[in-house]
Structure formats: C-alpha cells, structure tokens
Design a protein around this motif. Structure first.
Motif, PDB file in Angstrom:
ATOM      1  N   PRO A   1       4.858  -6.131  -1.764  1.00  0.00           N
ATOM      2  CA  PRO A   1       4.807  -4.809  -1.879  1.00  0.00           C
ATOM      3  C   PRO A   1       4.779  -4.231  -0.348  1.00  0.00           C
ATOM      4  CG  PRO A   1       3.027  -6.010  -2.926  1.00  0.00           C
ATOM      5  CD  PRO A   1       3.891  -7.259  -2.293  1.00  0.00           C
ATOM      6  N   ASP A   2       5.082  -3.119  -0.344  1.00  0.00           N
ATOM      7  CA  ASP A   2       5.299  -2.142   0.684  1.00  0.00           C
ATOM      8  C   ASP A   2       4.055  -2.343   1.603  1.00  0.00           C
ATOM      9  OD1 ASP A   2       7.933  -1.785  -0.113  1.00  0.00           O
ATOM     10  OD2 ASP A   2       7.322   0.541  -0.798  1.00  0.00           O
ATOM     11  N   GLU A   3       3.054  -2.179   0.903  1.00  0.00           N
ATOM     12  CA  GLU A   3       1.581  -2.091   1.624  1.00  0.00           C
ATOM     13  C   GLU A   3       1.327  -3.598   2.462  1.00  0.00           C
ATOM     14  OE1 GLU A   3      -3.163  -1.046   1.125  1.00  0.00           O
ATOM     15  OE2 GLU A   3      -1.487  -1.048  -0.431  1.00  0.00           O
ATOM     16  N   ALA A   4       1.652  -4.578   1.595  1.00  0.00           N
ATOM     17  CA  ALA A   4       1.503  -6.099   2.164  1.00  0.00           C
ATOM     18  C   ALA A   4       2.492  -6.303   3.294  1.00  0.00           C
ATOM     19  CB  ALA A   4       1.768  -7.157   1.027  1.00  0.00           C
ATOM     20  N   ARG A   5       3.748  -5.751   3.105  1.00  0.00           N
ATOM     21  CA  ARG A   5       4.988  -5.899   4.048  1.00  0.00           C
ATOM     22  C   ARG A   5       4.448  -5.030   5.339  1.00  0.00           C
ATOM     23  NH1 ARG A   5       8.720  -3.554   1.745  1.00  0.00           N
ATOM     24  NH2 ARG A   5       9.319  -5.323   0.406  1.00  0.00           N
ATOM     25  N   ASP A   6       3.897  -3.951   5.198  1.00  0.00           N
ATOM     26  CA  ASP A   6       3.332  -3.322   6.623  1.00  0.00           C
ATOM     27  C   ASP A   6       2.536  -4.326   7.224  1.00  0.00           C
ATOM     28  OD1 ASP A   6       5.220  -1.627   6.000  1.00  0.00           O
ATOM     29  OD2 ASP A   6       4.084  -0.165   5.040  1.00  0.00           O
ATOM     30  N   VAL A   7       1.409  -4.764   6.419  1.00  0.00           N
ATOM     31  CA  VAL A   7       0.594  -5.370   7.167  1.00  0.00           C
ATOM     32  C   VAL A   7       1.018  -6.691   7.823  1.00  0.00           C
ATOM     33  CG1 VAL A   7      -1.849  -6.833   6.676  1.00  0.00           C
ATOM     34  CG2 VAL A   7      -1.250  -4.532   5.391  1.00  0.00           C
ATOM     35  N   ALA A   8       1.953  -7.386   7.314  1.00  0.00           N
ATOM     36  CA  ALA A   8       2.563  -8.469   7.663  1.00  0.00           C
ATOM     37  C   ALA A   8       3.310  -8.101   9.125  1.00  0.00           C
ATOM     38  CB  ALA A   8       3.430  -9.400   6.583  1.00  0.00           C
ATOM     39  N   GLY A   9       3.794  -7.066   8.806  1.00  0.00           N
ATOM     40  CA  GLY A   9       4.880  -6.447  10.114  1.00  0.00           C
ATOM     41  C   GLY A   9       3.797  -6.183  11.383  1.00  0.00           C
ATOM     42  N   ALA A  10       2.709  -5.611  11.018  1.00  0.00           N
ATOM     43  CA  ALA A  10       1.673  -5.383  11.954  1.00  0.00           C
ATOM     44  C   ALA A  10       1.251  -6.791  12.572  1.00  0.00           C
ATOM     45  CB  ALA A  10       0.755  -4.455  11.605  1.00  0.00           C
ATOM     46  N   ILE A  11       1.103  -7.739  11.824  1.00  0.00           N
ATOM     47  CA  ILE A  11       0.414  -9.124  12.273  1.00  0.00           C
ATOM     48  C   ILE A  11       1.396  -9.734  13.074  1.00  0.00           C
ATOM     49  CG2 ILE A  11      -0.274 -11.379  11.335  1.00  0.00           C
ATOM     50  CD1 ILE A  11      -1.313 -10.276   9.073  1.00  0.00           C
ATOM     51  N   ARG A  12       2.620  -9.664  12.739  1.00  0.00           N
ATOM     52  CA  ARG A  12       3.916 -10.304  13.466  1.00  0.00           C
ATOM     53  C   ARG A  12       4.024  -9.440  14.834  1.00  0.00           C
ATOM     54  NH1 ARG A  12       9.680  -8.837  11.408  1.00  0.00           N
ATOM     55  NH2 ARG A  12       8.738  -6.701  12.097  1.00  0.00           N
TER      56      ARG A  12
ATOM     57  N   VAL B   1       7.465 -11.150   5.977  1.00  0.00           N
ATOM     58  CA  VAL B   1       8.106  -9.994   5.976  1.00  0.00           C
ATOM     59  C   VAL B   1       9.645 -10.010   5.463  1.00  0.00           C
ATOM     60  CG1 VAL B   1       9.084  -8.101   7.478  1.00  0.00           C
ATOM     61  CG2 VAL B   1       6.797  -8.925   7.979  1.00  0.00           C
ATOM     62  N   VAL B   2      10.262 -11.016   5.854  1.00  0.00           N
ATOM     63  CA  VAL B   2      11.711 -11.152   5.449  1.00  0.00           C
ATOM     64  C   VAL B   2      12.042 -12.153   4.437  1.00  0.00           C
ATOM     65  CG1 VAL B   2      12.348 -10.724   7.840  1.00  0.00           C
ATOM     66  CG2 VAL B   2      12.196 -12.950   7.241  1.00  0.00           C
ATOM     67  N   GLY B   3      10.991 -13.162   4.239  1.00  0.00           N
ATOM     68  CA  GLY B   3      11.290 -14.027   3.159  1.00  0.00           C
ATOM     69  C   GLY B   3      11.265 -13.661   1.850  1.00  0.00           C
ATOM     70  N   PRO B   4      11.801 -14.457   0.882  1.00  0.00           N
ATOM     71  CA  PRO B   4      11.524 -14.040  -0.591  1.00  0.00           C
ATOM     72  C   PRO B   4      10.158 -14.860  -1.067  1.00  0.00           C
ATOM     73  CG  PRO B   4      13.095 -16.021  -0.347  1.00  0.00           C
ATOM     74  CD  PRO B   4      12.773 -15.251   0.774  1.00  0.00           C
TER      75      PRO B   4
END
Length: 513
Positions: A310-321, A303-306
């Motif tokens: 993409p927005d959709e993948a970041r949302d998925v990663a945030g949900a996993i977290r 979510v936070v690393g370089p």
C-alpha cells in the motif's frame, strides 16, 4: 683555631663595643706588664703590645686596630720608656723605635683585619654555595611552581632574611604572583617587570618605602622563551649580584622543566586519547556497517519488490531506506576517518584534470543537491594536477554536501578556482549565515560542528576528513566568511610540473572519407 678566631666576631656588633675592645685590650696588656717592667726589656714589651694589636684586629676590625696601634705606642712611651710617666724621650733611638712600632702595628693590624674580612667573606660564600646546592636538589624534585616558590622563599629567608616574589606569565601574558606572595615585596611598576623580563637584564631599584633596601628584579630566561621574573628585596647591594644571577638560573631551569613536563604529559594524553578514539571509530564502523547494509537492502526490497505494498507502507519503507542510506554514509565517513588516522595513507596519485573529479562528485551526490543550483567557474583553465582521484572526490562530495545542508533553499553553490605560481586553490562557496567567527579553525576538528544547535543531521567529521586528505596531499585548507555573505571553504593543492601532453595527430588527406 685561627679560623674560629677569624670568624667569631659578629659583623653587626655596634662600633662602641669594637673600639672599647681596643682600649680595654691595650690597657690590659699595660696592666699585666707593669709589675714586671723592671725585669722585661723594651723589645719584649713592644712584642706584647703588637700581640694586642693583632688580637684587636682579629676581633674588632680595621678601625679599632688603628686605635690599638696608637694606644700601644702611647702606653709604651708613657709607662715603660724612661723617663716614665712622661711622653718625653731621653734617647734619640727610642724615637725610631716608636716610629717602627707604630708602622709595624698599623701594617700588622691592617693585614690581620683584611685576613679576617676575607675569611668571613669566604665563609659567607661557602654558606651560600651550600644553600644553593641544597636549593638545586629541592628544585630538581619539585612537582609544581608552588613548591618552587616555597623553596626559593625559604632559601632567601635563611641566607639573607630577604622576602621574595615569583611572578609567572598567565595565558594573557600578564605577570601573576605565585603562592600569594605579591605583598611580600615592595610594589614594582608592571612596566619595569616586563622590561626586565623582555630585555633579560636584572634591575636593581631602591625601595620607595624609606627603608633603604634594594629591590632586585631578576628575569627568568629559559631556552625557548622568558619564563617570568623573581623579585627579591635585600637590605644592601654589596657584591651579591653573581649569587642572585645563579639563583635566577636555578629558578628558571626549574620553571622551564615543569613547563616541559606539562607539555609532555598533555601530548602523551592527547596521543592516548587519539589512539583510543581511532580504535573506537574503527570498531564501530566495522560492526555497524553490516547490519546497516542489510537494513537498507530489506527496505529497498519492500519498496520495489512484489507484491506491491500500500502507498502508506511504501512511503514508510522508502523513509527507512533513505535513513539507512544516510546512516550508512555517516558510518562510511567514520571508517574513512579511522583509516586516515590509524596509519600512513597510500596515495594513488595520477596527473588528471579536476573537472572530471568534480563531475563525478556532482553525479554521485544526485538528489543531495536538489534545490541548490551549482555554478562552476574557472575549472576549464586549470592545469593537470597530481592527486588521488578517489580521495579528492570525497573532499568535493563532503564540501558540496555541507554547502547544500547549511544553505537556504534555492541558494546557489559556487565552485571556483584560482591558479597561483606554486599552488592551485579551489573554493566552495554557499549562502546562509556562514561560519561562526570564533570557530573558523575548530570546524576542521573531529566531531566539531559550526553550529551546536541545528536541525541539520550530521556528526561533524566531514571537514575533518577533508583536512586529513588535503594535508596528505601536501596542501592546506581553510574556512572563511566572504564579505558578500555566506561561507566558503578553500583548499590548495600543489601545482607541480605536469608531463607534456602530445597533440593529437590530424588525419591525412583522403583518410576517414
């Protein structure tokens, strides 16, 4: 030989047979002595008739012995005292002989009959005592109340041919027959059964079926409580009370022993289940926490690393977290519960204000309380309390989180306090439907949830942890539904005697300027 003669008479033989024995016995003695009347003197003849009276008393009892005494005197006078074949007395001394003979025969007959009755009574008591001893051995090895009922019924059938019925209380405190023997005895009013059980006094009632039998209601008094009643129907009531009391004592001891065996087995099974459950919780918590921590770290790095996703993948990663963080919290609860149940808890108690712990809990929950305004009432007036701040913080976190989960959006959460003389009560109230009325105590058990079907994620161990922590601190916790609606969980902590707080010294004039 004498004992066999004393006990050979059947007590149930009809009267005509016993009185007929008296007549035949006296007549037989007269018939045997008559041919030798010229050779025998009168004293020897009297002794033979006395012997007949003794035999009749031994074999037939008191009444026939009296008849034999009168017949003996009459036959002796009529056949052997001159003038023969007449009741006239030629010599005055013979009158004295008749009187003494009648008196001696009556006395000997009565004493012999009494001896016979005592011997029969002793034999009956010995037989019953042997039966009670055998019954005690059977009851000591009984594995269930059905075996107790069968042994008692067999004993009463062998001793007195008496039916019986063993009635034990159910969970609703109603007396219920064991083994389906409810129809073996006359119907007894349920109120009388309860009266005998509660008063611990036996009752003797006359059966209303016209048989003349006595219905004995024997309470089974245990050491801790009344265990039920035993109903026995007997044809008579001739001094059998002590034997029935001994029987009821044996039955109550057996029933109470079986009860305590069931309690001990249930306690042992519960202890084994509790240890197994704690071991599983501890192993699961330790084995799952490491991969969950790694999963949370990987999702957070995505979510936070370089480079930016993409927005959709970041949302998925945030949900996993977020889900990993939630599961990690559940595993933490499991680990805390296992720690609280596996052994004594070492408390780090300190005198401190409750406000600080509440503030830390609200800060720790963060977004979990989003949409639920929290109102704090009366905490500023609380005295210092002695508690473990880390554990009490976990209590506040669990209660506030539960209140937020089960309250409708926008419903306020109220945290209030009340100071008593010995305890301080803290309450967490929320809106919604509250607790089910039949689960106000069960919600504090492990893996128990207030609502079985719900979309709220949870394992049902938060309130169990709260109860364990509060009880370790010497307090109590309860759940209830306030009249204004919603639900409320209140717990009490001991007030104790806080140490004196010295006031801060005021700065002297000119200092600090």
């Amino acid at each position: 030989m004498l004992s066999s003669i004393l006990l050979s008479e059947d007590p149930l033989s009809p009267p005509w047979q016993r009185y007929g024995l008296a007549v035949l016995g006296c007549g037989a003695v007269a018939a045997v002595l008559w041919p030798f009347s010229s050779q025998l003197d009168l004293p020897n003849t009297v002794m033979c008739f006395l012997l007949a009276v003794v035999v009749v008393a031994l074999r037939a009892g008191r009444g026939p012995a009296v008849l034999a005494s009168v017949l003996s005197v009459a036959l002796f006078d009529f056949l052997f005292v001159p003038p023969r074949f007449s009741f006239e007395v030629s010599h005055a001394p013979h009158v004295f002989t008749f009187v003494v003979m009648l008196a001696v025969s009556l006395i000997v007959g009565q004493l012999t009959a009494g001896l016979r009755a005592q011997a029969r009574d002793a034999a009956r008591r010995e037989r019953v005592a042997r039966g009670l001893y055998g019954l005690a051995r059977e009851l000591a090895g009984a594995m269930g109340v059905e075996q107790v009922d069968e042994s008692v019924a067999r004993f009463l059938q062998e001793q007195w041919n008496a039916p019986c019925c063993l009635l034990l209380p159910t969970a609703e405190e109603r007396l219920q027959a064991v083994g389906g023997r409810g129809g073996a005895v006359p119907v007894v009013d349920a109120g009388l059964l309860l009266q005998a059980r509660d008063a611990q006094r036996p009752l003797a009632l006359l059966a209303d079926d016209g048989s003349g039998c006595h219905c004995h209601v024997l309470p089974l008094a245990g050491t801790t409580r009344n265990r039920g009643v035993l109903v026995v129907t007997l044809p008579g009531d001739d001094g059998i009370g002590p034997l029935l009391e001994a029987l009821s004592a044996l039955v109550s001891t057996a029933v109470e022993r079986l009860h305590f065996v069931e309690v001990a087995q249930a306690a042992q099974l519960e202890a084994v289940s509790e240890r197994l459950r704690s071991s599983i919780l501890s192993a699961l918590s330790h084995d799952v926490r490491t991969p969950l921590t790694a999963l949370y770290g990987l999702a957070d790095s995505l979510v936070v690393g370089p480079p930016p996703l993409p927005d959709e993948a970041r949302d998925v990663a945030g949900a996993i977290r977020d889900q990993a963080l939630r599961v990690n919290g559940m595993v933490g609860n499991l680990l805390d519960m296992a720690r609280l149940q596996t052994g004594p808890v070492c408390l780090r108690k300190e005198w401190q204000p409750v406000e600080e712990v509440v503030g830390a809990s609200l800060k720790l929950l963060g977004g979990a309380l989003e949409g639920h305004p929290v109102r704090v009432l009366g905490l500023a007036a609380l005295p210092l309390l002695e508690f473990d701040a880390v554990l009490i913080e976990r209590v506040f976190c669990n209660l506030l989180e539960n209140a937020a989960k089960y309250s409708p959006p926008g419903a306020p959460i109220i945290l209030s306090a009340d100071v008593g003389p010995l305890m301080v009560e803290l309450r967490v109230s929320s809106g919604g439907g509250g607790f089910p009325p039949d689960k106000l105590q069960k919600v504090f058990e492990l893996f128990e949830r207030g609502q079985a079907e719900t979309t709220v994620v949870g394992m049902g161990i938060g309130l169990a942890i709260c109860r364990a922590i509060i009880e370790v601190h010497g307090g109590t916790i309860r759940a209830f539904n306030p009249p204004e609606g919603g639900g409320c969980v209140a717990f009490c902590l001991p007030r104790g005697t806080p140490p004196p707080v010295e006031p801060e010294a005021l700065p002297a004039d000119g200092e600090g300027a």
